[in-house]
Design a protein around this motif. Structure first.
Motif, PDB file in Angstrom:
ATOM      1  N   GLU A 151      46.993  59.037  32.207  1.00  0.00           N
ATOM      2  CA  GLU A 151      47.814  59.827  33.125  1.00  0.00           C
ATOM      3  C   GLU A 151      47.748  61.311  32.765  1.00  0.00           C
ATOM      4  OE1 GLU A 151      52.408  59.917  34.810  1.00  0.00           O
ATOM      5  OE2 GLU A 151      51.756  58.306  33.501  1.00  0.00           O
ATOM      6  N   GLU A 152      47.846  61.621  31.493  1.00  0.00           N
ATOM      7  CA  GLU A 152      47.799  63.011  31.055  1.00  0.00           C
ATOM      8  C   GLU A 152      46.418  63.624  31.311  1.00  0.00           C
ATOM      9  OE1 GLU A 152      48.424  65.656  27.007  1.00  0.00           O
ATOM     10  OE2 GLU A 152      49.026  63.564  27.033  1.00  0.00           O
ATOM     11  N   ALA A 153      45.357  62.864  31.043  1.00  0.00           N
ATOM     12  CA  ALA A 153      44.007  63.354  31.278  1.00  0.00           C
ATOM     13  C   ALA A 153      43.755  63.584  32.763  1.00  0.00           C
ATOM     14  CB  ALA A 153      42.990  62.374  30.714  1.00  0.00           C
ATOM     15  N   SER A 154      44.342  62.753  33.615  1.00  0.00           N
ATOM     16  CA  SER A 154      44.184  62.924  35.061  1.00  0.00           C
ATOM     17  C   SER A 154      44.867  64.198  35.554  1.00  0.00           C
ATOM     18  CB  SER A 154      44.758  61.717  35.802  1.00  0.00           C
ATOM     19  OG  SER A 154      44.062  60.553  35.447  1.00  0.00           O
ATOM     20  N   MET A 155      46.010  64.546  34.952  1.00  0.00           N
ATOM     21  CA  MET A 155      46.686  65.787  35.340  1.00  0.00           C
ATOM     22  C   MET A 155      45.892  67.010  34.885  1.00  0.00           C
ATOM     23  SD  MET A 155      50.764  65.067  34.881  1.00  0.00           S
ATOM     24  CE  MET A 155      50.679  64.503  33.200  1.00  0.00           C
ATOM     25  N   ARG A 156      45.213  66.908  33.757  1.00  0.00           N
ATOM     26  CA  ARG A 156      44.416  68.036  33.250  1.00  0.00           C
ATOM     27  C   ARG A 156      43.161  68.281  34.070  1.00  0.00           C
ATOM     28  NH1 ARG A 156      44.555  67.068  26.773  1.00  0.00           N
ATOM     29  NH2 ARG A 156      46.691  67.755  26.439  1.00  0.00           N
ATOM     30  N   MET A 157      42.689  67.252  34.789  1.00  0.00           N
ATOM     31  CA  MET A 157      41.474  67.410  35.586  1.00  0.00           C
ATOM     32  C   MET A 157      41.636  68.468  36.671  1.00  0.00           C
ATOM     33  SD  MET A 157      39.566  63.834  36.176  1.00  0.00           S
ATOM     34  CE  MET A 157      40.662  62.516  35.723  1.00  0.00           C
ATOM     35  N   ALA A 158      42.860  68.655  37.174  1.00  0.00           N
ATOM     36  CA  ALA A 158      43.111  69.687  38.187  1.00  0.00           C
ATOM     37  C   ALA A 158      42.890  71.085  37.612  1.00  0.00           C
ATOM     38  CB  ALA A 158      44.531  69.552  38.721  1.00  0.00           C
ATOM     39  N   GLU A 159      43.062  71.237  36.297  1.00  0.00           N
ATOM     40  CA  GLU A 159      42.851  72.519  35.629  1.00  0.00           C
ATOM     41  C   GLU A 159      41.406  72.694  35.172  1.00  0.00           C
ATOM     42  OE1 GLU A 159      45.518  72.461  32.357  1.00  0.00           O
ATOM     43  OE2 GLU A 159      47.259  72.022  33.600  1.00  0.00           O
ATOM     44  N   GLY A 160      40.572  71.681  35.365  1.00  0.00           N
ATOM     45  CA  GLY A 160      39.188  71.754  34.922  1.00  0.00           C
ATOM     46  C   GLY A 160      38.992  71.278  33.496  1.00  0.00           C
ATOM     47  N   LYS A 161      39.932  70.496  32.961  1.00  0.00           N
ATOM     48  CA  LYS A 161      39.835  69.982  31.601  1.00  0.00           C
ATOM     49  C   LYS A 161      39.564  68.483  31.652  1.00  0.00           C
ATOM     50  CE  LYS A 161      42.877  73.421  29.593  1.00  0.00           C
ATOM     51  NZ  LYS A 161      44.060  73.649  28.743  1.00  0.00           N
ATOM     52  N   TYR A 162      38.470  68.065  31.018  1.00  0.00           N
ATOM     53  CA  TYR A 162      38.064  66.670  31.012  1.00  0.00           C
ATOM     54  C   TYR A 162      38.070  66.154  29.585  1.00  0.00           C
ATOM     55  CZ  TYR A 162      36.673  67.456  35.814  1.00  0.00           C
ATOM     56  OH  TYR A 162      36.687  67.751  37.148  1.00  0.00           O
ATOM     57  N   THR A 163      38.470  64.899  29.396  1.00  0.00           N
ATOM     58  CA  THR A 163      38.628  64.314  28.074  1.00  0.00           C
ATOM     59  C   THR A 163      37.579  63.222  27.856  1.00  0.00           C
ATOM     60  OG1 THR A 163      41.001  64.703  28.296  1.00  0.00           O
ATOM     61  CG2 THR A 163      40.305  63.288  26.504  1.00  0.00           C
ATOM     62  N   PHE A 164      36.920  63.259  26.692  1.00  0.00           N
ATOM     63  CA  PHE A 164      35.876  62.299  26.366  1.00  0.00           C
ATOM     64  C   PHE A 164      36.084  61.744  24.965  1.00  0.00           C
ATOM     65  CE2 PHE A 164      33.854  65.323  29.248  1.00  0.00           C
ATOM     66  CZ  PHE A 164      33.304  64.473  30.193  1.00  0.00           C
ATOM     67  N   LYS A 165      35.657  60.499  24.766  1.00  0.00           N
ATOM     68  CA  LYS A 165      35.523  59.943  23.428  1.00  0.00           C
ATOM     69  C   LYS A 165      34.106  60.281  22.984  1.00  0.00           C
ATOM     70  CE  LYS A 165      35.884  55.683  20.795  1.00  0.00           C
ATOM     71  NZ  LYS A 165      36.155  54.238  20.849  1.00  0.00           N
ATOM     72  N   VAL A 166      33.987  60.926  21.821  1.00  0.00           N
ATOM     73  CA  VAL A 166      32.689  61.420  21.372  1.00  0.00           C
ATOM     74  C   VAL A 166      32.351  60.859  19.993  1.00  0.00           C
ATOM     75  CG1 VAL A 166      32.818  63.537  22.721  1.00  0.00           C
ATOM     76  CG2 VAL A 166      33.699  63.521  20.404  1.00  0.00           C
ATOM     77  N   ASN A 167      31.107  61.041  19.587  1.00  0.00           N
ATOM     78  CA  ASN A 167      30.640  60.628  18.279  1.00  0.00           C
ATOM     79  C   ASN A 167      31.397  61.387  17.196  1.00  0.00           C
ATOM     80  OD1 ASN A 167      29.133  60.204  15.901  1.00  0.00           O
ATOM     81  ND2 ASN A 167      27.261  59.903  17.096  1.00  0.00           N
ATOM     82  N   LYS A 168      31.768  60.707  16.112  1.00  0.00           N
ATOM     83  CA  LYS A 168      32.564  61.337  15.056  1.00  0.00           C
ATOM     84  C   LYS A 168      31.818  62.471  14.363  1.00  0.00           C
ATOM     85  CE  LYS A 168      33.891  58.143  12.248  1.00  0.00           C
ATOM     86  NZ  LYS A 168      34.622  57.264  11.324  1.00  0.00           N
ATOM     87  N   LYS A 169      30.504  62.429  14.331  1.00  0.00           N
ATOM     88  CA  LYS A 169      29.712  63.443  13.642  1.00  0.00           C
ATOM     89  C   LYS A 169      29.325  64.613  14.536  1.00  0.00           C
ATOM     90  CE  LYS A 169      27.847  60.129  10.406  1.00  0.00           C
ATOM     91  NZ  LYS A 169      26.657  59.466   9.889  1.00  0.00           N
ATOM     92  N   ALA A 170      29.680  64.575  15.814  1.00  0.00           N
ATOM     93  CA  ALA A 170      29.289  65.628  16.752  1.00  0.00           C
ATOM     94  C   ALA A 170      30.129  66.883  16.534  1.00  0.00           C
ATOM     95  CB  ALA A 170      29.452  65.133  18.184  1.00  0.00           C
ATOM     96  N   THR A 171      29.480  68.045  16.630  1.00  0.00           N
ATOM     97  CA  THR A 171      30.169  69.322  16.529  1.00  0.00           C
ATOM     98  C   THR A 171      30.531  69.804  17.924  1.00  0.00           C
ATOM     99  OG1 THR A 171      28.117  70.592  16.648  1.00  0.00           O
ATOM    100  CG2 THR A 171      28.874  69.919  14.452  1.00  0.00           C
ATOM    101  N   LYS A 172      31.315  70.878  17.984  1.00  0.00           N
ATOM    102  CA  LYS A 172      31.707  71.425  19.288  1.00  0.00           C
ATOM    103  C   LYS A 172      30.488  71.904  20.069  1.00  0.00           C
ATOM    104  CE  LYS A 172      36.382  72.826  18.098  1.00  0.00           C
ATOM    105  NZ  LYS A 172      37.373  73.888  18.179  1.00  0.00           N
ATOM    106  N   ILE A 173      29.528  72.481  19.392  1.00  0.00           N
ATOM    107  CA  ILE A 173      28.316  72.963  20.065  1.00  0.00           C
ATOM    108  C   ILE A 173      27.505  71.796  20.607  1.00  0.00           C
ATOM    109  CG2 ILE A 173      26.152  74.208  19.697  1.00  0.00           C
ATOM    110  CD1 ILE A 173      27.700  75.871  17.595  1.00  0.00           C
TER     111      ILE A 173
END
Length: 114
Positions: free
Chosen positions: A14-36
């Motif tokens: 629900e919270e992630a769906s509300m953020r989508m209107a602002e252009g913010k998307y949430t993902f589960k990512v690899n633990k070793k991945a950096t921001k870049i």
């Protein structure tokens, strides 16, 4: 790392769906991945312009089934802000000429809805 190995799954709450209107998307990512790494993977996979990446390391929870105790695995979450403004940019180039750059990126991520 390959882009497909960095982005594991979208997180749709629900919270992630509300953020989508602002252009913010949430993902589960690899633990070793950096921001870049996350930024480059999202730009490659979804053809959007990434403005900002916030990451959160989520600790696993203690679980119990009968007399057996265990722990769920730790994982990493990334909140990616994309560029949603569809405006053309212009700047002063060589010789004082005005150069216009048209936007060639998408302003939403397709297939990322409830």
């Amino acid at each position: 790392m390959v882009a497909e190995d960095i982005i594991i799954a979208p997180i749709i709450t629900e919270e992630a769906s509300m953020r989508m209107a602002e252009g913010k998307y949430t993902f589960k990512v690899n633990k070793k991945a950096t921001k870049i790494d996350i930024k480059n993977a999202v730009e490659k996979l979804f053809e959007v312009k990434v403005l900002n990446v916030n990451t959160i390391s989520v600790k696993g929870k203690e679980k119990r089934v009968g007399v057996h105790q265990g722990r769920t695995s730790d994982w990493k979450k990334a909140i990616v802000t994309i560029d949603t403004e569809a405006s053309n940019k212009s700047y002063i180039g060589k010789g004082g000429k005005e150069v216009k750059v048209s936007k060639k990126y998408k302003d939403t991520i397709e297939g990322f809805s409830v």
